[in-house]
Each structure stands twice: as C-alpha cells, then as structure tokens.
Design a protein around this motif. Structure first.
Motif, PDB file in Angstrom:
ATOM      1  N   ILE B 178       0.848  -1.196   0.000  1.00 18.96           N
ATOM      2  CA  ILE B 178       0.000   0.000   0.000  1.00 18.96           C
ATOM      3  C   ILE B 178       0.885   1.249   0.000  1.00 18.96           C
ATOM      4  CG2 ILE B 178      -1.803   1.252   1.257  1.00 18.96           C
ATOM      5  CD1 ILE B 178      -2.663  -1.476   2.395  1.00 18.96           C
ATOM      6  N   GLU B 179       1.966   1.188   0.785  1.00 14.09           N
ATOM      7  CA  GLU B 179       2.920   2.306   0.796  1.00 14.09           C
ATOM      8  C   GLU B 179       3.550   2.457  -0.585  1.00 14.09           C
ATOM      9  OE1 GLU B 179       5.812   1.988   3.987  1.00 14.09           O
ATOM     10  OE2 GLU B 179       4.313   1.062   5.272  1.00 14.09           O
ATOM     11  N   GLN B 180       3.892   1.317  -1.193  1.00 13.15           N
ATOM     12  CA  GLN B 180       4.565   1.365  -2.492  1.00 13.15           C
ATOM     13  C   GLN B 180       3.643   1.931  -3.564  1.00 13.15           C
ATOM     14  OE1 GLN B 180       5.667  -2.708  -2.688  1.00 13.15           O
ATOM     15  NE2 GLN B 180       7.526  -2.424  -1.470  1.00 13.15           N
ATOM     16  N   VAL B 181       2.370   1.603  -3.471  1.00  7.14           N
ATOM     17  CA  VAL B 181       1.417   2.148  -4.432  1.00  7.14           C
ATOM     18  C   VAL B 181       1.395   3.672  -4.336  1.00  7.14           C
ATOM     19  CG1 VAL B 181      -1.050   2.375  -4.934  1.00  7.14           C
ATOM     20  CG2 VAL B 181      -0.045   0.118  -4.621  1.00  7.14           C
ATOM     21  N   ALA B 182       1.321   4.188  -3.108  1.00  9.47           N
ATOM     22  CA  ALA B 182       1.287   5.636  -2.928  1.00  9.47           C
ATOM     23  C   ALA B 182       2.541   6.271  -3.494  1.00  9.47           C
ATOM     24  CB  ALA B 182       1.154   5.975  -1.446  1.00  9.47           C
ATOM     25  N   LEU B 183       3.680   5.649  -3.228  1.00  9.92           N
ATOM     26  CA  LEU B 183       4.941   6.193  -3.708  1.00  9.92           C
ATOM     27  C   LEU B 183       5.004   6.149  -5.234  1.00  9.92           C
ATOM     28  CD1 LEU B 183       7.448   4.681  -1.124  1.00  9.92           C
ATOM     29  CD2 LEU B 183       6.760   7.070  -1.338  1.00  9.92           C
ATOM     30  N   SER B 184       4.535   5.040  -5.816  1.00  6.25           N
ATOM     31  CA  SER B 184       4.652   4.913  -7.266  1.00  6.25           C
ATOM     32  C   SER B 184       3.671   5.830  -7.975  1.00  6.25           C
ATOM     33  CB  SER B 184       4.450   3.464  -7.694  1.00  6.25           C
ATOM     34  OG  SER B 184       3.129   3.088  -7.393  1.00  6.25           O
ATOM     35  N   LEU B 185       2.647   6.267  -7.255  1.00  7.43           N
ATOM     36  CA  LEU B 185       1.705   7.220  -7.865  1.00  7.43           C
ATOM     37  C   LEU B 185       2.224   8.644  -7.728  1.00  7.43           C
ATOM     38  CD1 LEU B 185      -1.696   5.698  -6.763  1.00  7.43           C
ATOM     39  CD2 LEU B 185      -0.715   5.736  -9.047  1.00  7.43           C
ATOM     40  N   GLY B 186       3.439   8.784  -7.214  1.00  5.20           N
ATOM     41  CA  GLY B 186       4.071  10.083  -7.226  1.00  5.20           C
ATOM     42  C   GLY B 186       4.054  10.836  -5.908  1.00  5.20           C
ATOM     43  N   SER B 187       3.570  10.193  -4.860  1.00  3.69           N
ATOM     44  CA  SER B 187       3.558  10.878  -3.571  1.00  3.69           C
ATOM     45  C   SER B 187       4.976  10.922  -3.004  1.00  3.69           C
ATOM     46  CB  SER B 187       2.630  10.123  -2.624  1.00  3.69           C
ATOM     47  OG  SER B 187       3.011  10.356  -1.297  1.00  3.69           O
ATOM     48  N   SER B 188       5.283  11.976  -2.280  1.00  2.00           N
ATOM     49  CA  SER B 188       6.574  12.029  -1.608  1.00  2.00           C
ATOM     50  C   SER B 188       6.505  11.112  -0.386  1.00  2.00           C
ATOM     51  CB  SER B 188       6.884  13.455  -1.166  1.00  2.00           C
ATOM     52  OG  SER B 188       5.987  13.837  -0.155  1.00  2.00           O
ATOM     53  N   TRP B 189       7.661  10.731   0.151  1.00  2.00           N
ATOM     54  CA  TRP B 189       7.658   9.799   1.270  1.00  2.00           C
ATOM     55  C   TRP B 189       6.912  10.380   2.478  1.00  2.00           C
ATOM     56  CZ3 TRP B 189       8.941   9.061   6.338  1.00  2.00           C
ATOM     57  CH2 TRP B 189       8.914   7.727   6.766  1.00  2.00           C
ATOM     58  N   SER B 190       7.164  11.661   2.760  1.00  2.00           N
ATOM     59  CA  SER B 190       6.545  12.247   3.948  1.00  2.00           C
ATOM     60  C   SER B 190       5.029  12.354   3.773  1.00  2.00           C
ATOM     61  CB  SER B 190       7.154  13.620   4.248  1.00  2.00           C
ATOM     62  OG  SER B 190       7.109  14.419   3.104  1.00  2.00           O
ATOM     63  N   ARG B 191       4.598  12.708   2.534  1.00  2.00           N
ATOM     64  CA  ARG B 191       3.165  12.803   2.245  1.00  2.00           C
ATOM     65  C   ARG B 191       2.521  11.417   2.413  1.00  2.00           C
ATOM     66  NH1 ARG B 191      -0.467  14.690  -2.041  1.00  2.00           N
ATOM     67  NH2 ARG B 191      -2.472  14.233  -1.042  1.00  2.00           N
ATOM     68  N   MET B 192       3.214  10.399   1.867  1.00  2.00           N
ATOM     69  CA  MET B 192       2.722   9.025   1.979  1.00  2.00           C
ATOM     70  C   MET B 192       2.602   8.645   3.457  1.00  2.00           C
ATOM     71  SD  MET B 192       3.764   5.750   2.793  1.00  2.00           S
ATOM     72  CE  MET B 192       5.551   5.740   2.749  1.00  2.00           C
ATOM     73  N   PHE B 193       3.632   8.992   4.234  1.00  2.00           N
ATOM     74  CA  PHE B 193       3.646   8.605   5.644  1.00  2.00           C
ATOM     75  C   PHE B 193       2.458   9.230   6.387  1.00  2.00           C
ATOM     76  CE2 PHE B 193       5.043   8.755  10.050  1.00  2.00           C
ATOM     77  CZ  PHE B 193       5.467   7.445  10.223  1.00  2.00           C
ATOM     78  N   VAL B 194       2.256  10.544   6.111  1.00  2.00           N
ATOM     79  CA  VAL B 194       1.210  11.250   6.847  1.00  2.00           C
ATOM     80  C   VAL B 194      -0.183  10.811   6.416  1.00  2.00           C
ATOM     81  CG1 VAL B 194       0.168  13.534   7.223  1.00  2.00           C
ATOM     82  CG2 VAL B 194       2.651  13.245   7.369  1.00  2.00           C
ATOM     83  N   SER B 195      -0.388  10.589   5.099  1.00  2.00           N
ATOM     84  CA  SER B 195      -1.764  10.309   4.684  1.00  2.00           C
ATOM     85  C   SER B 195      -2.049   8.832   4.433  1.00  2.00           C
ATOM     86  CB  SER B 195      -2.160  11.159   3.475  1.00  2.00           C
ATOM     87  OG  SER B 195      -1.169  11.062   2.481  1.00  2.00           O
ATOM     88  N   VAL B 196      -1.050   7.968   4.454  1.00  2.00           N
ATOM     89  CA  VAL B 196      -1.309   6.538   4.280  1.00  2.00           C
ATOM     90  C   VAL B 196      -0.972   5.754   5.555  1.00  2.00           C
ATOM     91  CG1 VAL B 196      -0.708   4.457   2.976  1.00  2.00           C
ATOM     92  CG2 VAL B 196      -0.972   6.645   1.802  1.00  2.00           C
ATOM     93  N   VAL B 197       0.253   5.886   6.020  1.00  2.00           N
ATOM     94  CA  VAL B 197       0.703   5.067   7.154  1.00  2.00           C
ATOM     95  C   VAL B 197       0.022   5.495   8.451  1.00  2.00           C
ATOM     96  CG1 VAL B 197       2.691   4.313   8.497  1.00  2.00           C
ATOM     97  CG2 VAL B 197       2.902   4.602   6.037  1.00  2.00           C
ATOM     98  N   LEU B 198       0.104   6.792   8.749  1.00  2.00           N
ATOM     99  CA  LEU B 198      -0.397   7.252  10.046  1.00  2.00           C
ATOM    100  C   LEU B 198      -1.878   6.941  10.283  1.00  2.00           C
ATOM    101  CD1 LEU B 198       1.247  10.602  11.191  1.00  2.00           C
ATOM    102  CD2 LEU B 198       1.376   8.327  12.209  1.00  2.00           C
ATOM    103  N   PRO B 199      -2.776   7.263   9.318  1.00  2.00           N
ATOM    104  CA  PRO B 199      -4.194   6.976   9.594  1.00  2.00           C
ATOM    105  C   PRO B 199      -4.443   5.493   9.838  1.00  2.00           C
ATOM    106  CG  PRO B 199      -3.964   8.356   7.650  1.00  2.00           C
ATOM    107  CD  PRO B 199      -2.593   7.935   8.029  1.00  2.00           C
ATOM    108  N   ASN B 200      -3.707   4.634   9.138  1.00  2.00           N
ATOM    109  CA  ASN B 200      -3.902   3.201   9.311  1.00  2.00           C
ATOM    110  C   ASN B 200      -3.385   2.697  10.650  1.00  2.00           C
ATOM    111  OD1 ASN B 200      -5.097   1.629   7.001  1.00  2.00           O
ATOM    112  ND2 ASN B 200      -3.785   3.093   5.943  1.00  2.00           N
ATOM    113  N   LEU B 201      -2.323   3.333  11.127  1.00  2.00           N
ATOM    114  CA  LEU B 201      -1.724   2.850  12.370  1.00  2.00           C
ATOM    115  C   LEU B 201      -2.244   3.591  13.591  1.00  2.00           C
ATOM    116  CD1 LEU B 201       1.990   2.284  11.309  1.00  2.00           C
ATOM    117  CD2 LEU B 201       0.174   0.599  11.548  1.00  2.00           C
TER     118      LEU B 201
END
Lengths: 292, 278
Positions: B178-201
């Motif tokens: 899921i993280e890789q999908v966000a990254l491959s769609l062009g999100s920056s790592w920090s953006r991915m972390f804040v809007s993908v990882v954090l809400p899930n965890l």
C-alpha cells in the motif's frame, strides 16, 4: 521515481545497484530510540556492573562478601525459597483455572478471561494493599475464623513468609494463567476428539494427551513466575513489613540506608545472572513449543 | 472448534462416575481460584465507601468521607498532578521514539536488526529494581537525580518496550505494498507517511501510547529510587503503606481500579479497530 526504484528493488533483490542504497532502509528511524535506550539503559547498567568490581585492587571482594557472609546468603536463600513456593502455588492454582476456562463455551471463556485480564491490569499496589485488609489481625479471614470458632486468637498472616507468598501468588498468577490459557487454546482439539472416538476415557485423555501437550507451556510459565519473584520488590516490602527480606529489598537498604553502592551493584550483578540463566531456559522452552 | 465440542457433548458418557467427580472438582477449584484472584478488587471497592474510622469489612455504613479526604488533601492532589505530568510526558516520548523504531525495524532489512529489537525489549526482562538502581547511580553522577526530567526519562525507558512490541506487530500486519502504491503514484515519502501510514496505524499508536501511560502511571520502583522529593500517587501510596494503614488509600485504590477498567476497555476497543486481536 522513488516509487519505481522501490518496486524494482522488491522484484529484483539481486540487482546490486538498486539494493545498495537500500541497505540502510529503516535504520534512520531506529536511531533516536536506539540512542535513548543506550544512554538510559545499557550504559547505566554497564556502569553499575563496573561499580560492583570497585575497589579495583580487589575486584571480586564484593562478590566474595555476598557469597560468604551469612546475612547476604540468608536473604538470597530466603528469596529463592519464596520464589520456589510462589511458583508451585501459581502452577497448582493456575493450571486448573486454565483447564476449566478452556472447557467453557466461547462466551463464558471471554467473560472469565476478561476478569483475569482485569486483575492483571489493576495496579500491583492496589492488589497488595487489599491483602492487608484481608489478612490483618483484625482482617476478614481472622474474623471469619474467630466467628466460626476455628481459632481462639488471631493468627498472624501478615509480616511473615505466609503473607508474602499469598500476596505474591495473587499478584503474579495472571502472568501464568494468561499465556498458559493462550497455549491451551492453540491446541488442536481434533487430537482429543480422535482419542475420544477411539474410546479413551476422559481421565486417560487428560493425563496421556492433554496434560503432556500443555506441560511445556506450564513449565515456561513457572520459570517466568520464578524470575519475576526473584526481583520482586513491592509486595514483599509491604506484606513482609521488613521481616521477610528479599534480594530487591536488601538492595534498597544498601542504597538508601547504609550507602554501600558497590555491594548493591554486586547483588544486582548476581540477580541479573540468575535472571538471565532462567530466562534462557524460558526462551528454550518457548522455542521448542513453537517448533513442535 | 464448536462442532468438535458438540460432538464431545453428544458422545455417550463412556466415562464412569469418576469423570463427573473430576469435572466437578475442576469447576470448584477453578471458581475458587478465580475468586482468590478477584478478591482484592472485591474487597477494596466496598471498603472505600465505608463510614468507619478503621478498616472493617463489611463496612458498617455508607459514606464518601475517604473520597473527601483524598480530594481535600493538597498533597495527594499534587501527587496526582505529578503522576499525570510524568505519565503524559514519558508515554508520549516512548510512543514517538518507539513507533519510529518499530517502523524501521519492520521495514528495514539490515544486519543486527534482531539484536537491536531484542535490546529494546531488555527492560522487560531485567528486574525493575536493577534498572532503578542503575539509573539511580547514573543520575546521581549526572546530577539529575530527584528531578522531574530524570524521572520522565526513567519512565520512558520502561514504556519503550511495550510501544515497540505493539507497534512492530501492527506495522508487520500493514501491507507494505500500500505504501509502495502511494509512492509509485508520485507521492513524496513524507506525504505518503502522513496520509497513508499514520491513519492506518492510528488505533495501534493510541493503544501503545495508552499502554505506556498506564505503565508509567502505576510505576512504583523506578519512582521510589529516582523521584527524590517528588511524589507520585503510587509512590506516596507505597510510602504510606509501609508505615500505617490509612483508609484514604481505599478511595484512591478504587479510583485507580476505575481508571484501569476505563483504559482496558479503551484498549480492547482500539485492538478490535486496529485488527490486533484478529
């Protein structure tokens, strides 16, 4: 972009050009906590163990004192004695409870497990305190025994070994029950069903199949209780009233009353070695359990 | 599982009377053990509402005097304040440092990872009195013995293993793709972390924080050695219990039990939401 590199790296882990910069992935996130635990745990521990060899001209003098003076030997012996009795008590009380819980319907199982978890979760101080009320000279147990005419005068349960063992068993019992119950739940019930279809009586099923299969978990739990009692501080201090000295309480004495830090450090060293030996046994049992 | 139980029940009672005696004996023993376990809680709660001067059970009458005596005592209230400050600060530190470390431990694949993870859990195995003593000597040398920051640091070390344990389990069950999908769609790592990882965890993170909070809030030994003149609720309770038996403590104990019930129900809810129990 970054994402493509990431995916490529997952797909082809052998491609060295791509894996090289990834070797340290995740390490940066670990560093702050690592520094924290090194500075606030590992370093202090090593410094303290260093203290135990002080003065350096006679590095083992403190350890020699611990193992030759009768006061220290007595406290260590007493601690092991209480730890052994507490362990036996926890096993004898915990195993039937777990077995009973295992046989309940899922709904009741959840209710009883929640009660055990709650007792585990309530502060040790609160649970220890209650025993003063229950076991004191004017406490519930003594008054019941007096009313029933079973005794003529109050029996002292507190401020002696009995009180410490009762309190410690009560506080530590969930540490045995919760993992043991979890282990029983992981047991394949079809094995028991097979034995039953083949006509084995219940007693035989229990003693020849169920008990041997859960014995390693019971042993692991017993070691855990033993380790925890060895370093136990709160309950012996309160229910022992200074009359049942255990290793941890002696360390308090050596630090706060008669400042002999090097001796306290050496006793910590001894306690640490004992703990690590028993913990190795615990790990071995757990790994064996998981392998089978 | 259920079907095997039913089958067992329906099976003709091949056993003799010894089986049913054994079954009854197990029930009697087990229920007694359960009572023994719950006895402290069952005794303390009614006692806290007692009107009697001394600790008598059952209480002769109902009153709230021990609660009044707790809330009317400036020293107990100060201890409560210190407890909360230390618990909030140390659990927040443990949650931030510990979950970052857990993320690195799970997602990373470098040499020595296992050893570092084991080292994070070490404070759980080493007897607390040893940790307390080591910190006591260390802080005395650094000149921060008896200070609030020193106490907070000590509690952080104790909370860290629980956060690392809970968060490694949570992150392990969160699909890295899921993280890789966000990254491959062009999100920056920090953006991915804040809007993908954090809400899930977030539910797991809240559970880990709460766990560390309770560990600190109930902590006696480290506080006993490091706090100096500062008092937390458990430390003052411990000191009072060593000297005399003050019924005010039954009221505090009951308050602590209710806090335990609230936190554990919250944890159960969070665990269900984060899927940790699944």
């Amino acid at each position: 972009m970054a994402g493509n590199v990431e995916v490529a790296h997952r797909v082809q882990p052998t491609s060295s050009r791509l894996t090289l910069p990834k070797l340290g992935e995740g390490f940066a996130q670990v560093v702050p906590a690592l520094i924290l635990i090194l500075l606030l745990f590992n370093v202090p521990l090593v410094i303290m163990l260093g203290w135990s060899f002080y003065p350096l001209e006679t590095p083992l003098a403190n350890y020699e004192q611990i193992f030759t003076r009768s006061i220290y030997l007595k406290v260590i012996g007493n601690t092991f004695y209480i730890a052994a009795l507490t362990t036996v008590a926890c096993c004898l009380l915990g195993y039937p409870l777990c077995y009973w819980m295992w046989r309940l319907s899922p709904r009741w199982r959840l209710i009883i497990a929640s009660i055990v978890v709650l007792t585990f979760w309530v502060s040790i101080l609160v649970r220890t305190y209650a025993w003063i009320v229950i076991l004191g000279n004017d406490g519930i147990v003594n008054r019941l025994l007096l009313t029933w005419g079973l005794i003529d005068s109050s029996v002292s349960f507190l401020y002696n070994q009995t009180g410490v063992i009762i309190g410690t068993t009560n506080v530590l019992l969930p540490f045995l029950v919760l993992p043991l119950f979890a282990a029983m739940m992981r047991l394949d019930r079809r094995i028991l069903l097979a034995a039953e279809t083949l006509g084995a009586p219940k007693g035989v099923i229990f003693w020849k199949i169920f008990f041997p299969l859960t014995l390693p978990s019971l042993a692991a739990g017993a070691i855990l209780i033993f380790i925890l009692t060895l370093g136990f501080f709160i309950t012996p201090a309160i229910l022992g009233g200074g009359r049942v000295p255990m290793i941890a309480n002696m360390m308090d004495l050596l630090i706060n009353r008669l400042p002999r830090w090097e001796l306290a450090a050496a006793i910590s060293g001894v306690l640490l070695v004992f703990t690590m030996i028993f913990f190795a046994g615990y790990q071995w049992l757990n790994n064996r359990q998981q392998a089978s | 599982m259920v079907s095997s139980r039913d089958a067992r029940r329906k099976a003709p009672a091949a056993g003799s009377w010894t089986d049913s005696v054994g079954s009854w004996a197990t029930t009697v023993v087990a229920v007694s053990v359960l009572l023994f376990l719950a006895l402290p809680i069952l005794v303390v709660i009614p006692m806290s509402f007692s009107s009697a001067e001394a600790l008598t059970f059952p209480p002769p009458g109902f009153s709230l005097r021990w609660y009044e005596s707790f809330f009317g005592d400036a020293r107990w209230l100060q201890a409560a304040r210190t407890s909360i400050i230390v618990a909030v600060a140390s659990s927040t530190l443990a949650a931030v440092f510990g979950s970052a470390a857990a993320y690195g431990l799970v997602r990373g694949n470098w040499f020595g990872r296992g050893a570092i993870e084991a080292n994070f859990l070490l404070p759980l195995i080493v007897p607390q009195v040893i940790t307390a003593l080591a910190l006591y000597m260390y802080f005395a040398r650094l000149g921060i013995l008896g200070t609030l920051p020193g106490l907070i640091m000590g509690h952080t070390v104790l909370g860290l293993p629980y956060v690392v344990l809970i968060m490694t389990v949570a992150i392990r069950s969160f699909d890295v793709r899921i993280e890789q999908v966000a990254l491959s769609l062009g999100s920056s790592w920090s953006r991915m972390f804040v809007s993908v990882v954090l809400p899930n965890l977030a539910p797991s993170l809240a559970a880990a924080w709460l766990f560390a909070f309770v560990i600190s809030f109930d902590e006696v030994i480290i506080t006993f050695f490091l706090a100096g003149a500062h008092e937390t609720i458990p430390k003052r309770m411990f000191n009072e219990l060593m000297l005399q038996v003050n019924p005010t403590i039954t009221a505090i104990a009951t308050l602590l039990i209710s806090i335990s019930i609230i936190t554990i129900s919250t944890l159960a809810l969070l665990a269900r939401r984060s899927g940790l129990l699944r």
